[in-house]
Design a protein around this motif. Sequence first.
Motif, mmCIF file in Angstrom:
data_model
loop_
_atom_site.group_PDB
_atom_site.id
_atom_site.type_symbol
_atom_site.label_atom_id
_atom_site.label_comp_id
_atom_site.label_asym_id
_atom_site.label_seq_id
_atom_site.Cartn_x
_atom_site.Cartn_y
_atom_site.Cartn_z
ATOM 1 N N PRO A 1 29.869 51.863 58.583
ATOM 2 C CA PRO A 1 30.016 52.214 57.164
ATOM 3 C C PRO A 1 28.659 52.503 56.529
ATOM 4 O O PRO A 1 27.719 51.730 56.692
ATOM 5 C CB PRO A 1 30.652 50.957 56.561
ATOM 6 C CG PRO A 1 30.153 49.839 57.432
ATOM 7 C CD PRO A 1 29.998 50.416 58.815
ATOM 8 N N LEU A 2 28.552 53.599 55.831
ATOM 9 C CA LEU A 2 27.299 53.939 55.163
ATOM 10 C C LEU A 2 27.591 54.174 53.689
ATOM 11 O O LEU A 2 28.316 55.094 53.325
ATOM 12 C CB LEU A 2 26.674 55.186 55.788
ATOM 13 C CG LEU A 2 25.158 55.338 55.584
ATOM 14 C CD1 LEU A 2 24.413 54.201 56.253
ATOM 15 C CD2 LEU A 2 24.675 56.672 56.135
ATOM 16 N N ASP A 3 27.035 53.325 52.833
ATOM 17 C CA ASP A 3 27.175 53.450 51.383
ATOM 18 C C ASP A 3 25.880 53.998 50.810
ATOM 19 O O ASP A 3 24.795 53.469 51.098
ATOM 20 C CB ASP A 3 27.500 52.094 50.750
ATOM 21 C CG ASP A 3 28.903 51.612 51.076
ATOM 22 O OD1 ASP A 3 29.743 52.461 51.420
ATOM 23 O OD2 ASP A 3 29.149 50.402 50.999
ATOM 24 N N ILE A 4 25.980 55.041 49.998
ATOM 25 C CA ILE A 4 24.812 55.672 49.385
ATOM 26 C C ILE A 4 24.782 55.315 47.900
ATOM 27 O O ILE A 4 25.790 55.454 47.198
ATOM 28 C CB ILE A 4 24.849 57.196 49.549
ATOM 29 C CG1 ILE A 4 25.020 57.578 51.024
ATOM 30 C CG2 ILE A 4 23.585 57.836 48.981
ATOM 31 C CD1 ILE A 4 23.893 57.122 51.907
ATOM 32 N N TYR A 5 23.624 54.867 47.419
ATOM 33 C CA TYR A 5 23.452 54.501 46.018
ATOM 34 C C TYR A 5 22.418 55.412 45.370
ATOM 35 O O TYR A 5 21.443 55.830 45.991
ATOM 36 C CB TYR A 5 22.973 53.046 45.893
ATOM 37 C CG TYR A 5 24.043 52.020 46.178
ATOM 38 C CD1 TYR A 5 24.721 51.382 45.142
ATOM 39 C CD2 TYR A 5 24.386 51.700 47.486
ATOM 40 C CE1 TYR A 5 25.706 50.447 45.408
ATOM 41 C CE2 TYR A 5 25.375 50.766 47.758
ATOM 42 C CZ TYR A 5 26.034 50.144 46.716
ATOM 43 O OH TYR A 5 27.018 49.219 46.978
ATOM 44 N N GLU A 6 22.666 55.714 44.092
ATOM 45 C CA GLU A 6 21.713 56.466 43.287
ATOM 46 C C GLU A 6 20.901 55.485 42.458
ATOM 47 O O GLU A 6 21.450 54.561 41.844
ATOM 48 C CB GLU A 6 22.463 57.431 42.370
ATOM 49 C CG GLU A 6 21.568 58.286 41.500
ATOM 50 C CD GLU A 6 22.370 59.258 40.643
ATOM 51 O OE1 GLU A 6 21.773 60.210 40.127
ATOM 52 O OE2 GLU A 6 23.595 59.061 40.497
ATOM 53 N N MET A 7 19.572 55.666 42.435
ATOM 54 C CA MET A 7 18.680 54.753 41.714
ATOM 55 C C MET A 7 18.028 55.517 40.561
ATOM 56 O O MET A 7 17.380 56.541 40.764
ATOM 57 C CB MET A 7 17.614 54.205 42.658
ATOM 58 C CG MET A 7 16.613 53.256 42.010
ATOM 59 S SD MET A 7 15.514 52.491 43.236
ATOM 60 C CE MET A 7 14.709 53.946 43.921
#
Length: 812
Positions: free
Chosen positions: A726-732
């Motif tokens: 599982p790969l979760d991408i977050y915006e900072m």
Amino acid sequence: MRHALLIGCSQYDDPEIGSLNFASEDAEIFSNLLKTYCGFENEDIEILSSPSEKSPSATRSNIIKKLSIPPNQKNLDLLIIYFSGHGIHSATDGKDYLLPQDAVYRSVEYTAISFDYLLHEVKKWSARCTILVIDACRNVFRNGKAIDTYQSSFNPSEIKLPGVAAFFSCAPSERSYELPNLKSGVFTHAFSEALGDTGKCKTIRELDQYLLHRVPSIGNEYGHPKQTPYTRVDPLSIADTVIVSDQRKLSIAASMKIGKEIRISGKRSESYDEILSDSVLAIDFGTSNSLAIYWNKSGELKYVIGSEGRKNHPSIISFYPNLDYVVGQDLTNEPGNNGKCIAVKNFKRLLTSNDTVNVHGYEISPTVLASLLIASIHKNFEEATGQTGGTVIASVPANFGIAATNKLANAFHMAGVPLTRMIGEPCVAALNIVQLKDFFPSIKKNDGYYAKNILIIDVGGGTTDVSLVEVSYLYPEGDYHFEVQAAYGDNYLGGMDYDEAILSLIERIGRAELANAGASQVQLKRNALMLEAERAKIALGRRSVAHVLLANIETTSGIDNIELEISQAQFLEISEDLNQRLKNCVNKAFSHFPNSPPDFILLAGQGCKILPIIKTIEKLAGNIPLIKDYQENAVITGLAIQAKILSGIGTNVLLLDAIYSGLCVACASTQSIPSESKSSQDLEATISTDVNENTETITLINTFAFIPIYASIRVRITGPLDTPIPLDIYEMSGNNSQQKIGHFLIPPRVVSNLLEIRCDIDANGVTLLKVEEIPDSSNYTEVRLLAKYIVNRYWTQASQSALNAGYKYLSI
């Protein structure tokens, strides 16, 4: 002009060729699809079907006759050839054939339709876009045995198809199946979903992507062997051809049927304004008003004029009950309206949320609303210049996140407007510095490099952006370099919020006056109050008191007009909370000047003329000079400078943009781990195959990084080797807050526990992610690609190239 030839052959005369159950029905299904979603009329479609009582038979002679172009069908916009039936690759001459009703199995070469002949005839139609849909290679039986005991099914990968987009129902060595439960072939059923409300596909590329995953899925659901559709597109430039009707294109995102635009004839020029052959149209889509500008052949900067003869296009759409609409005018106050028209305003701000607007009982997304406005402005441009298509650049609030920016980019795409680049509003506003002759007054006639820091404060109708830009000047070359250092903002602070503050004040004071006049029960109309609030806001920027009129109020003494006074002091007082939010944005930018303040502050946006805003800025600025030359035109004139460069008539300006949001990846641990691989690079984190263990994040791309940029991280995977990752991408954001924007599963590794996650961002902001399995300490040395995604949807040439290279859009 469009034309379709649909061939469905279920019944064969030769007993050695097995009959099919639903091929003729599939041709009828496809006909209905074209009429429902693609703008085809009955007269645009010809059907050959066997068996059929109402259509000519699908015989070889009938097919040849229909493929022969009639004189009145030249220069079509779109030609579609559909075939549902048997297909064979001849072992005798090595050619591929489609089998008509009267084909003879033992003499296929003389009784069937060869692909060479089909393509030869198709070219004669000279269609701008030709699409072949071949639902063939179905299970064929000869005396109880599969047909490939003698001849093989045709191989689409070996067929040359110049100038054609071709959809084949299955890949080489596979079969195409029918579904008795659905009374259709698997492929045609998937095509129905793709164009319908399930897939909502508009272009050749979107069809390909949908069919690629859906056809195998349907076959698997019904227990059939693998069937993988195969698409050939040559040239790739036609992959983004829209094949659905204009109304279908605009209604897809809203899941309902938008009506037609009612164009209001206005004060436009009766003659075309000649433009440069490579001219770039610049569009500033605003909350309250939008602007568009271009360079004509004489090198003059020209605004696109709206229906009322003004350069400002009000960002308003008025809808009639049948959802026909008028762009740029609020018709709710027109005499006799009585609620028939609903006006939608300020929908730009809604792009930052998942909210929709209810219009006559229908929920319309802000993306669709924006597309209607953009399409109308672009139509005005076409009417002024006589040019269709062309290149477009646009501005976007610097504080918009990836999801909101994607929605705005999608609006341009839905409107059929070819967007090349999106640039942050305050950053592009900085380009106006090149027009200020005295900006570098200390320059002497010596070679040199001069740099100054500018703070751009852009307060629009609905958003606020504050950007720090370093401007460099090279003498004697005369070149300007703009480097974006940082950007902050508030997507919920703009002129409309100050309107609301004054409106609340008017209501409060008005209620007290009405009570004194014996009219406390009177219902004040919001639309009328908002008009008064907007007038008062403007007036208080010029004088100490503004007068507000509550007209035609029924009091105990009769119909009366009640006049109120709003003072500047009251306006400043009720705006304190809003002003504090503006201060927060500016102070974050000031934090980048620990030792010295910026050299100048450039004001952009209509909001910077509002009394409380300009007072707040002047207090924060102190002795820092303010540049007020541009205000509401700062963004569009900055875009014009960038458009001039892209048009090839200006080359002395270079804008080095930055990304305003960083990217992070969820992980289980961020502790640095010594690498056991042959590479000396240490691992930076661990990611677990159990998504619940990935509770931390590691930065992949920092906020405010200059673009273009490349970055990568190496991680160790913990968990079973054969388990998807599982790969979760977050915006900072600039204040380090994080928001999850995407999730996808990476295919299981083969041998190694090490991954490299790479990110490439080009100068236009197109962001590509790639995940690879890399060698570890074992003898495994292969680098294996696991996944590749496009993070944003800018619909530029770079995005199209990435899609052609196998990238997929990250679902955000």
